[in-house]
Design an enzyme around this catalytic site. Structure first.
Site, mmCIF file in Angstrom:
data_model
loop_
_atom_site.group_PDB
_atom_site.id
_atom_site.type_symbol
_atom_site.label_atom_id
_atom_site.label_comp_id
_atom_site.label_asym_id
_atom_site.label_seq_id
_atom_site.Cartn_x
_atom_site.Cartn_y
_atom_site.Cartn_z
ATOM 1 N N ASN A 81 53.541 27.921 24.787
ATOM 2 C CA ASN A 81 52.322 28.587 24.325
ATOM 3 C C ASN A 81 51.058 28.041 24.984
ATOM 4 O O ASN A 81 49.949 28.325 24.528
ATOM 5 C CB ASN A 81 52.180 28.486 22.806
ATOM 6 C CG ASN A 81 53.211 29.306 22.074
ATOM 7 O OD1 ASN A 81 53.788 30.230 22.629
ATOM 8 N ND2 ASN A 81 53.469 28.954 20.840
ATOM 9 N N GLU A 88 44.984 26.705 28.482
ATOM 10 C CA GLU A 88 44.627 27.669 27.446
ATOM 11 C C GLU A 88 45.802 27.888 26.494
ATOM 12 O O GLU A 88 46.946 28.019 26.921
ATOM 13 C CB GLU A 88 44.245 28.999 28.093
ATOM 14 C CG GLU A 88 43.931 30.093 27.105
ATOM 15 C CD GLU A 88 43.692 31.438 27.795
ATOM 16 O OE1 GLU A 88 43.232 32.344 27.106
ATOM 17 O OE2 GLU A 88 43.973 31.573 28.998
ATOM 18 N N ILE A 89 45.500 27.911 25.201
ATOM 19 C CA ILE A 89 46.530 28.178 24.203
ATOM 20 C C ILE A 89 46.722 29.685 24.121
ATOM 21 O O ILE A 89 45.772 30.429 23.906
ATOM 22 C CB ILE A 89 46.150 27.583 22.839
ATOM 23 C CG1 ILE A 89 46.057 26.060 22.967
ATOM 24 C CG2 ILE A 89 47.167 27.980 21.779
ATOM 25 C CD1 ILE A 89 45.622 25.351 21.719
ATOM 26 N N CYS A 90 47.953 30.111 24.323
ATOM 27 C CA CYS A 90 48.271 31.536 24.382
ATOM 28 C C CYS A 90 48.929 31.987 23.083
ATOM 29 O O CYS A 90 50.159 32.035 22.987
ATOM 30 C CB CYS A 90 49.196 31.809 25.573
ATOM 31 S SG CYS A 90 48.540 31.206 27.143
ATOM 32 N N LEU A 91 48.119 32.271 22.096
ATOM 33 C CA LEU A 91 48.598 32.759 20.809
ATOM 34 C C LEU A 91 47.790 33.983 20.409
ATOM 35 O O LEU A 91 46.569 34.008 20.595
ATOM 36 C CB LEU A 91 48.430 31.688 19.723
ATOM 37 C CG LEU A 91 49.324 30.452 19.816
ATOM 38 C CD1 LEU A 91 48.922 29.446 18.754
ATOM 39 C CD2 LEU A 91 50.786 30.833 19.657
#
Length: 100
Positions: A81, A88-91
């Protein structure tokens, strides 16, 4: 912008009151800009991240809480994630599923 600034000050005070609730997480507000925060978290025990210390950067838009903060790892981390180059947090919850 004034409403978002007031909301962030309120949330910052809550963080200060609850500082001892989880000693593995530190949240720090930039003294000169309420819209910039950093966090330091310890890797959870019994995971591949145990023993690690990870720094994150938060950039909060002036339209907060209507728009989500941008969050990224400053510390390099390999996780499905987390974007491997930018951190970058991919949520979805930080993108199109955001709710104030």
């Amino acid at each position: 912008m004034q409403a978002s600034r007031a909301r962030l000050f309120k949330e910052y005070k809550e963080v200060q009151r609850e500082k001892s609730a989880d000693p593995d997480i530190q949240l720090i507000c930039d003294d000169s800009n309420i819209f910039k925060w950093t966090a330091v978290i310890k890797g959870p025990s019994e995971t591949p991240f145990e023993g690690g210390v990870f720094q994150l950067a938060f950039s909060i838009p002036e339209q907060y809480p209507l728009l989500p903060p941008q969050v990224r790892f400053i510390t390099k981390i390999f996780h499905p994630n987390v974007h491997f180059k930018t951190g970058e947090i991919c949520l979805d919850i930080l993108k199109n599923a955001w709710s104030p």
